[in-house]
Design an enzyme around this catalytic site. Structure first.
Site, PDB file in Angstrom:
ATOM      1  N   GLU A 249       2.828   4.668 -12.356  1.00  0.00           N
ATOM      2  CA  GLU A 249       2.516   3.393 -11.696  1.00  0.00           C
ATOM      3  C   GLU A 249       1.961   2.477 -12.763  1.00  0.00           C
ATOM      4  O   GLU A 249       0.800   2.605 -13.165  1.00  0.00           O
ATOM      5  CB  GLU A 249       1.458   3.616 -10.600  1.00  0.00           C
ATOM      6  N   CYS A 283      -2.710  -4.460 -10.198  1.00  0.00           N
ATOM      7  CA  CYS A 283      -1.356  -4.417 -10.763  1.00  0.00           C
ATOM      8  C   CYS A 283      -0.386  -5.297  -9.971  1.00  0.00           C
ATOM      9  O   CYS A 283       0.576  -5.805 -10.528  1.00  0.00           O
ATOM     10  CB  CYS A 283      -0.856  -2.980 -10.847  1.00  0.00           C
TER      11      CYS A 283
HETATM   12  P1  NAD Z   1      -5.466   0.556 -21.544  1.00  0.00           P
HETATM   13  O1  NAD Z   1      -3.999   0.478 -21.714  1.00  0.00           O
HETATM   14  O2  NAD Z   1      -6.295   0.913 -22.721  1.00  0.00           O
HETATM   15  O3  NAD Z   1      -5.845   1.622 -20.404  1.00  0.00           O
HETATM   16  C1  NAD Z   1      -5.314   1.583 -19.117  1.00  0.00           C
HETATM   17  C2  NAD Z   1      -5.709   2.901 -18.437  1.00  0.00           C
HETATM   18  O4  NAD Z   1      -5.046   3.969 -19.085  1.00  0.00           O
HETATM   19  C3  NAD Z   1      -7.184   3.235 -18.562  1.00  0.00           C
HETATM   20  O5  NAD Z   1      -7.619   3.826 -17.362  1.00  0.00           O
HETATM   21  C4  NAD Z   1      -7.271   4.232 -19.703  1.00  0.00           C
HETATM   22  O6  NAD Z   1      -8.332   5.145 -19.540  1.00  0.00           O
HETATM   23  C5  NAD Z   1      -5.965   4.945 -19.586  1.00  0.00           C
HETATM   24  N1  NAD Z   1      -5.441   5.418 -20.855  1.00  0.00           N
HETATM   25  C6  NAD Z   1      -5.331   4.730 -22.003  1.00  0.00           C
HETATM   26  N2  NAD Z   1      -4.771   5.493 -22.965  1.00  0.00           N
HETATM   27  C7  NAD Z   1      -4.527   6.703 -22.399  1.00  0.00           C
HETATM   28  C8  NAD Z   1      -3.939   7.918 -22.858  1.00  0.00           C
HETATM   29  N3  NAD Z   1      -3.459   8.039 -24.127  1.00  0.00           N
HETATM   30  N4  NAD Z   1      -3.860   8.957 -22.001  1.00  0.00           N
HETATM   31  C9  NAD Z   1      -4.297   8.856 -20.730  1.00  0.00           C
HETATM   32  N5  NAD Z   1      -4.850   7.731 -20.227  1.00  0.00           N
HETATM   33  C10 NAD Z   1      -4.953   6.665 -21.047  1.00  0.00           C
HETATM   34  O7  NAD Z   1      -5.910  -0.829 -20.984  1.00  0.00           O
HETATM   35  P2  NAD Z   1      -7.263  -1.341 -20.320  1.00  0.00           P
HETATM   36  O8  NAD Z   1      -7.944  -2.286 -21.266  1.00  0.00           O
HETATM   37  O9  NAD Z   1      -8.068  -0.260 -19.713  1.00  0.00           O
HETATM   38  O10 NAD Z   1      -6.606  -2.164 -19.144  1.00  0.00           O
HETATM   39  C11 NAD Z   1      -5.813  -3.273 -19.429  1.00  0.00           C
HETATM   40  C12 NAD Z   1      -4.369  -3.069 -19.128  1.00  0.00           C
HETATM   41  O11 NAD Z   1      -4.125  -1.859 -18.448  1.00  0.00           O
HETATM   42  C13 NAD Z   1      -3.925  -4.159 -18.193  1.00  0.00           C
HETATM   43  O12 NAD Z   1      -3.297  -5.161 -18.915  1.00  0.00           O
HETATM   44  C14 NAD Z   1      -3.006  -3.491 -17.227  1.00  0.00           C
HETATM   45  O13 NAD Z   1      -1.681  -3.661 -17.633  1.00  0.00           O
HETATM   46  C15 NAD Z   1      -3.267  -2.046 -17.340  1.00  0.00           C
HETATM   47  N6  NAD Z   1      -3.883  -1.473 -16.139  1.00  0.00           N
HETATM   48  C16 NAD Z   1      -3.080  -1.297 -15.068  1.00  0.00           C
HETATM   49  C17 NAD Z   1      -3.605  -0.761 -13.925  1.00  0.00           C
HETATM   50  C18 NAD Z   1      -2.743  -0.572 -12.721  1.00  0.00           C
HETATM   51  O14 NAD Z   1      -3.264  -0.513 -11.619  1.00  0.00           O
HETATM   52  N7  NAD Z   1      -1.426  -0.424 -12.890  1.00  0.00           N
HETATM   53  C19 NAD Z   1      -4.943  -0.434 -13.859  1.00  0.00           C
HETATM   54  C20 NAD Z   1      -5.751  -0.612 -14.988  1.00  0.00           C
HETATM   55  C21 NAD Z   1      -5.194  -1.139 -16.143  1.00  0.00           C
END
Ligand code: NAD
Length: 477
Positions: A249, A283
């Protein structure tokens, strides 16, 4: 009293073996309000052993018993809603009413999947000879590893957890380090309901370390991730290399098409609520507004009138509409996107900057006439920013809606049945909601296409990705 969030492994709340912790910060005050246990490989090994034990117990537990325990967990969650909501607001920032809504919606999701678990039907395929029975039965896929983000601390977990355990799987959840407290309370509701120890395990730590260890691990059968597209692609690649099932997702950049015949006041009012919900950290948040040129000015006036009512403050203050951003790291990203859009010719109609006070507060922001070359027209802002642009021909609006590699949610407003039908058919997105904000109920599909991921976390399809089909063909002799 400072909060101490522990891991939950093999039926016990525990510190990390190393004793390491991470700080927990309240985004409205920037204060450290507690600490979180930080799992490493030794803790993950214990969680894997526990989950293997849990799978054996739980997959052999009758579906009806699983249903009863899950229903009980849903009711416990409801009873504890006030306590859980305040914890969620303090760690994530969202207004208390939204935190309560999310917790109660979580209980509905548990109910839905509990009931789905009673309807895991197989098939009997007509055989080519008498005495042969061809049974196609559904079995749980095995141990699930779930990785969930901080924007909806309960909702993002409960969809994966409920589907997994309704199917008879055990699970290791890597919950968000930024918002660990309400997820722990969700797990506590299941444990207090009587779900056997070791079926559900909860860890926090360095996300990449945990996913790099768990995904290839032979005990893990399936992963489910919610987060950004870039991370999703990495994890899906790792899952592919190790032949693990995956649900993804991911991000979105939802278009909103407002046709000439729409009820402009209604559309603007509803879309302002939807845009600034959870400070836009959603999202499916509506982002690229495409408004028919004949109603463009009227829509802008209505949208601004409603957006100016979005009061910002600490989510515990019942009078506010929007809380802080959950993480400080989003602020420079939003500022960069806004500056880039303005430099390329966009008009700033509202907000546009961090609020000068303690906490990660950002102004509800409206940009108009945003050129397609602006980064924000392609990059998901994941914050309280609406982009308003006009269109003349509906085909152009559809082309713009479909321009990006994302395909999660899309919105449209029109009184014409013909246009509604056309938009429903032509917009390439996993979810299209027309004339209302109708997304995310437990009984309907939730999921994206293209770079927004694959799989469903709602509706009658969602449990299937936690089940595998086995053929048993037997002959009586
Ligand atoms: P990010 O890409 O660093 O992290 C997003 C999420 O993924 C976080 O919960 C993080 O803990 C997890 N994550 C990151 N790297 C990972 C890995 N290697 N293995 C497992 N989990 C990992 O970004 P962020 O600063 O936390 O959030 C910003 C971006 O993330 C937004 O631009 C958005 O696109 C996306 N996001 C989407 C949703 C959603 O509901 N689809 C929710 C939160 C963040």
């Amino acid at each position: 009293m400072a909060i101490n969030v522990q891991l939950f492994i093999d039926g016990k709340w525990c510190n990390a073996k190393s004793g390491k912790t991470l700080d927990l910060i309240n985004p409205a005050t920037e204060e450290v309000i507690g600490k979180i246990a930080h799992a490493e490989q030794a803790d993950l090994d214990l969680a894997l052993q526990a989950a293997a034990k849990g799978l054996n117990i739980w997959s052999n537990t009758p579906a009806f018993e699983r249903y009863l325990l899950m229903k009980k967990a849903a009711n416990i969650l409801r009873e504890r809603v006030d306590d859980i909501a305040i914890k969620m607001t303090n760690e994530q920032g969202k207004p208390l009413a939204q935190a309560k809504g999310e917790t109660l919606a979580g209980a509905e999701v548990i109910d839905w999947f509990a009931e789905e678990g009673r309807r895991i039907y197989g098939q009997i395929v007509p055989a080519r000879e008498l005495g042969v029975l061809q049974l196609q039965v559904k079995e749980p896929v095995g141990i699930v590893a779930a990785f969930t983000p901080w924007n909806f601390p309960i909702n993002q977990i409960v969809r994966k957890l409920s589907a997994a355990i309704a199917a008879g799987c055990s699970i290791i959840i890597k919950a968000p380090e930024e918002t660990p407290v309400s997820p722990a309370e969700l797990i506590r509701a299941f444990i207090d309901a009587g779900i056997p120890a070791s079926v559900i395990n909860l860890v926090y730590g360095i996300p990449s370390e945990i996913s790099n260890y768990l995904i290839p691990h032979p005990l893990i059968s399936k992963i489910s991730f919610t987060g950004s597209t870039s991370v999703g692609k990495l994890l899906a690649g790792l899952a592919g290399q190790h032949m693990k099932l995956a649900t993804m997702e991911l991000g979105g950049h939802a278009p909103v098409i407002v046709c000439e015949d729409a009820d402009v006041g209604y559309a603007a009012k509803e879309m302002v609520i939807c845009k600034y919900l959870n400070a836009g950290q959603v999202c499916v948040s509506p982002t690229r507004f495409l408004i028919h040129t004949n109603i463009y000015d009227e829509f802008i006036a209505n949208f601004l009138k409603e957006a100016r009512k979005v009061t910002v403050g600490n989510g515990t203050d019942k009078s506010i509409v929007m809380g802080p951003l959950a993480n400080e790291r989003r602020i420079p990203v939003l500022e960069r996107l806004i500056q880039d859009a303005l430099a390329k010719g966009a008009r700033l109609l509202l907000g546009g900057k961090r609020i000068d006070r303690q906490g990660y507060f950002f102004e509800p922001t409206v940009l108009a006439d945003v050129p397609i070359t602006a980064d924000i027209m392609s990059e998901e802002p994941f914050g309280p920013i609406a982009l308003l642009n006009s269109f003349e021909k509906i085909d152009d609006a559809i082309a713009e809606a479909n321009r990006l590699p994302y395909g999660l949610a899309a919105y449209a407003y029109t009184k014409s049945l013909a246009k509604a039908t056309l938009l429903g058919q032509k917009i390439k997105a996993g979810m299209v909601t027309i004339n209302h904000d109708g997304l995310a109920l437990p009984e309907i599909h939730f999921g994206g296409i293209k770079d927004s991921g694959y799989g469903s976390e709602g509706g009658c399809e969602a449990i299937n990705s936690y089940l595998q089909t086995k053929l048993v063909t037997q002959k009586a002799y």
